[in-house]
Design an enzyme around this catalytic site. Structure first.
Site, PDB file in Angstrom:
ATOM      1  N   LYS A 310       0.815  -1.200   0.000  1.00 17.11           N
ATOM      2  CA  LYS A 310       0.000   0.000   0.000  1.00 17.11           C
ATOM      3  C   LYS A 310       0.858   1.262   0.000  1.00 17.11           C
ATOM      4  CE  LYS A 310      -4.402  -0.958  -0.360  1.00 17.11           C
ATOM      5  NZ  LYS A 310      -4.572  -2.358  -0.710  1.00 17.11           N
ATOM      6  N   SER A 347     -11.395  -1.623   1.752  1.00 16.42           N
ATOM      7  CA  SER A 347     -10.814  -2.891   2.193  1.00 16.42           C
ATOM      8  C   SER A 347     -11.885  -3.825   2.748  1.00 16.42           C
ATOM      9  CB  SER A 347      -9.786  -2.634   3.282  1.00 16.42           C
ATOM     10  OG  SER A 347      -8.860  -1.688   2.834  1.00 16.42           O
ATOM     11  N   ASP A 366      -6.807  -5.500  -6.867  1.00 18.85           N
ATOM     12  CA  ASP A 366      -6.785  -4.456  -5.832  1.00 18.85           C
ATOM     13  C   ASP A 366      -6.379  -3.049  -6.278  1.00 18.85           C
ATOM     14  OD1 ASP A 366      -7.153  -4.157  -2.878  1.00 18.85           O
ATOM     15  OD2 ASP A 366      -5.070  -3.511  -2.942  1.00 18.85           O
TER      16      ASP A 366
END
Ligand SMILES: Nc1ncnc2c1ncn2[C@@H]1O[C@H](COP(=O)(O)OP(=O)(O)OP(=O)(O)O)[C@@H](O)[C@H]1O
Ligand SMILES: O=C([O-])CC(=O)C(=O)O
Ligand SMILES: [Ca+2]
Ligand SMILES: [Mn+2]
Length: 619
Positions: A310, A347, A366
């Site tokens: 991330k 998420s 993602d």
């Protein structure tokens, strides 16, 4: 059925207040908010004891490689020595020598290394691992990384299907409140700072102090769009981290590796070392520091591997909009006829689960870019939640958990090494990281044309992620959360900038927007139940086939959103909020604004302008 319409500048860039008080969290970017990310144990030994379940016959003590090598006391002592040695040696003049370049030469060097001196022992050298190394293990293969992990990292085991089970330590989720960004004259004006922003400031000097720690090096790529590919280097002290990034980033070919050159961005991950609290700006022992001018990130005090993934996503959220490319926290797949769908959501809302669809090609799970040419996956792997994973419901993900896959924080049978996916002893946030080609119908290269459908995943009514109940705070229920752009923790610019780009692209390409609740129906968490995955899949099938576009709709009472009256294979009563149990109208209102806010800056106007459909939206 209109697809998109009259979006004006005003309604797209409306001001946003992310500081709402008293909101309950639904899905959660901020994985440490509800204690879901912190393991409820006091010592490392207790943590390790959670990982393995006793089985009969009991394996004799001492038969594991790691447990017999060093006692816990010895390891603790060594770690303390290591930290103090690293603090004492900040004045060193030369750093580690990197063995890199020609992969053949590297192999030779390693082979020699193997005979004359042992390869580096990341966790047990007396000094900080970054400071006294003469060799760096460069782009090792999964097999080599398995050996390194099993030899030197306590808590690493091979499961019955061949995955590498690892423990991330005390942190089992991201720590968004420890993400710091160096504020300089450029970033000061460019980035979103202040109230509500995920970017906490720090200065250059403090960044350099935290940078002084790190042995494994991965040189890899981000973004399958060849014109916008970013070269990344990951320097990490754990084999687990190196294997994780090997899986998650795009793997270069030997030729690409040879000509790699200078990376565009470098991560130094020394997560097993805390940051020094006396360093300016540090508020805890964890710090994830981003320096855009130096093109570097430093991670200290957390070994949760998702921080690297991330962290790089944050970098893409900075770099891509500068090229007029929208970066999105979304999954993406493509039908046999080339129709692309984006699954945009916070998420835990189901991006990985729903984009992995046996009847469609997986582009990514993602992180994606949407440029003038179409969509491209940023990553080379998937990161699936695996709590309660079942073979029946998620066969492709189940089969992907094999040799090469990193399994984080799962509990397994001590002897047979079969994983118990229902076991939440270590954390609710158990994860599997695997290369995208482990999914049989992955589309390689991971790119596709402009999306036809943009599906917003909302986990309505008190949550997808029941927090591991916090003993201190006594949180027992999932909480609603507001998160701009379905991932406020990763954005770098003000959310309106991304929102405006999304609205513009959807309009220009004529994409249809849909809102799907993957959360609770028939009542909130505690009184209702989560919508069955099988029903969600049916709804999505109806979107792909086009049948939902032509279905009958009725207007929802409060906001006038359109709800289909029938979806094949889905009980009609779950489609309409009116039919569901009692929880109040206020809640319904609240959750609508929540979801709208999540996407487009809290303005209902914009939501309508995008002509989103509301499918099953229950309280
Ligand atoms: N109706 C449903 N739709 C989607 N997922 C569901 C549903 N019911 C239960 N689930 C479960 O919810 C979880 C969704 O996790 P998933 O990894 O797909 O989330 P994600 O959006 O990819 O999140 P992240 O960005 O954190 O990786 C899975 O464990 C899945 O089995
Ligand atoms: O980054 C992580 O921890 C996992 C993930 O995909 C998310 O939270 O969105
Ligand atoms: Ca996921
Ligand atoms: Mn994610």
């Amino acid at each position: 059925m209109p697809t998109s319409s009259n979006i004006t500048k005003e309604n797209v860039v409306a001001k946003i207040d992310t500081q709402k008080k008293n909101e309950k969290k639904v899905c959660d970017d901020n994985k440490d908010n509800n204690n879901a990310s912190t393991v409820k144990v006091q010592t490392i030994d207790e943590l390790h004891s959670l990982q393995k379940k006793k089985s009969a016959p009991t394996t004799p003590i001492g038969s594991f490689v790691n447990s017999s090598t060093f006692s816990e006391d010895e390891l603790n002592h060594q770690q303390l020595q290591s930290i103090s040695a690293s603090l004492a040696s900040l004045t060193r003049e030369s750093g580690p020598k990197v063995v890199k370049g020609d992969p053949n030469k590297r192999l030779k060097a390693l082979r020699i290394g193997h005979v004359s001196h042992h390869p580096i022992t990341p966790t047990i050298s007396v000094s900080d691992s970054a400071l006294k190394l003469t060799h760096v293990l460069y782009n090792l293969s999964p097999a080599e990384l398995y050996e390194q992990a099993i030899k030197y990292e306590k808590g690493s085991f091979i499961t019955s299907t061949g995955a590498l089970a690892t423990l991330s330590g005390a942190k089992t989720g991201r720590s968004p409140r420890d993400k710091r960004v160096v504020k300089d004259h450029v970033t000061q004006t460019e980035l979103w700072w202040g109230k509500g922003s995920p970017n906490i400031e720090m200065d250059e000097h403090s960044f350099m102090v935290n940078r002084e720690r790190a042995v494994f090096v991965n040189d890899q790529f981000l973004n399958w769009d060849p014109e916008n590919r970013i070269k990344v280097r990951i320097v990490s002290a754990r084999a687990y981290h190196s294997l994780f990034m090997h899986n998650m980033c795009i793997r270069p070919t030997p030729e690409e590796l040879e000509n790699f050159g200078t990376p565009d961005f470098t991560i130094y991950n020394a997560g097993q070392f805390p940051c020094n609290r006396y360093t300016h700006y540090m508020t805890s022992s964890t710090s994830i520091d981003l320096n855009l001018a130096r093109k570097e990130m430093v991670i200290l005090g957390t070994q949760y591997a998702g921080e690297m993934k991330k962290g790089l996503f944050s970098v893409m959220h900075y770099l891509m909009p500068k090229r007029h490319i929208l970066s999105l926290h979304s999954g993406c797949n493509m039908g046999k006829s080339g129709d692309v769908a984006l699954f945009f959501g916070l998420s835990g809302t189901g991006k990985t689960t729903l984009s992995t669809d046996h009847n469609r090609y997986l582009i990514g799970d993602d992180e994606h870019c949407w440029s003038d040419k179409g969509v491209s996956n940023i990553e080379g792997g998937c990161y699936a939640k695996c709590i309660d994973l079942s073979k029946d419901k998620e066969l492709d993900i189940w089969n992907a958990i094999k040799f090469g896959t990193v399994l984080e924080n799962v509990v397994f049978d001590e002897h047979i090494r079969e994983v118990d996916y229902a076991d939440k002893s270590v954390t609710e946030n158990t994860r599997a990281a695997y290369p995208i080609e482990y999914i049989p119908n992955a589309k390689l290269p991971c790119i596709g044309p402009h999306p036809k459908n943009v599906i917003l995943l909302a986990c309505d009514a008190f949550g997808v992620l029941p927090p591991v109940a916090g003993t201190e705070q006594g949180i027992k229920e999932p909480q609603a959360t507001f998160s701009a752009c379905f991932g406020a923790a990763f954005i770098m610019l003000h959310p309106t900038q991304y929102a405006a780009m999304l609205a513009e692209k959807m309009q220009k390409q004529g994409a249809t927007g849909w809102l799907i609740n993957t959360g609770w129906s028939g009542g909130s968490y505690g009184c209702g139940s989560r919508i069955k995955l099988a029903y969600t899949r049916k709804i999505i099938d109806a979107i792909h086939s086009g049948s939902l576009l032509n279905a009958k709709y009725k207007k929802s009472e409060i906001f006038g959103l359109e709800i289909p009256t029938e979806v094949e294979g889905v009980p009609s009563e779950i489609l309409d909020p009116v039919n569901t149990v009692s929880c109040s109208r206020n809640l319904y209102l609240f959750d609508n604004s929540l979801i709208i806010g999540t996407l487009l800056c809290d303005t209902f106007t914009t939501f309508r302008a995008l002509n989103l459909k509301e499918i099953p939206f229950n309280i």
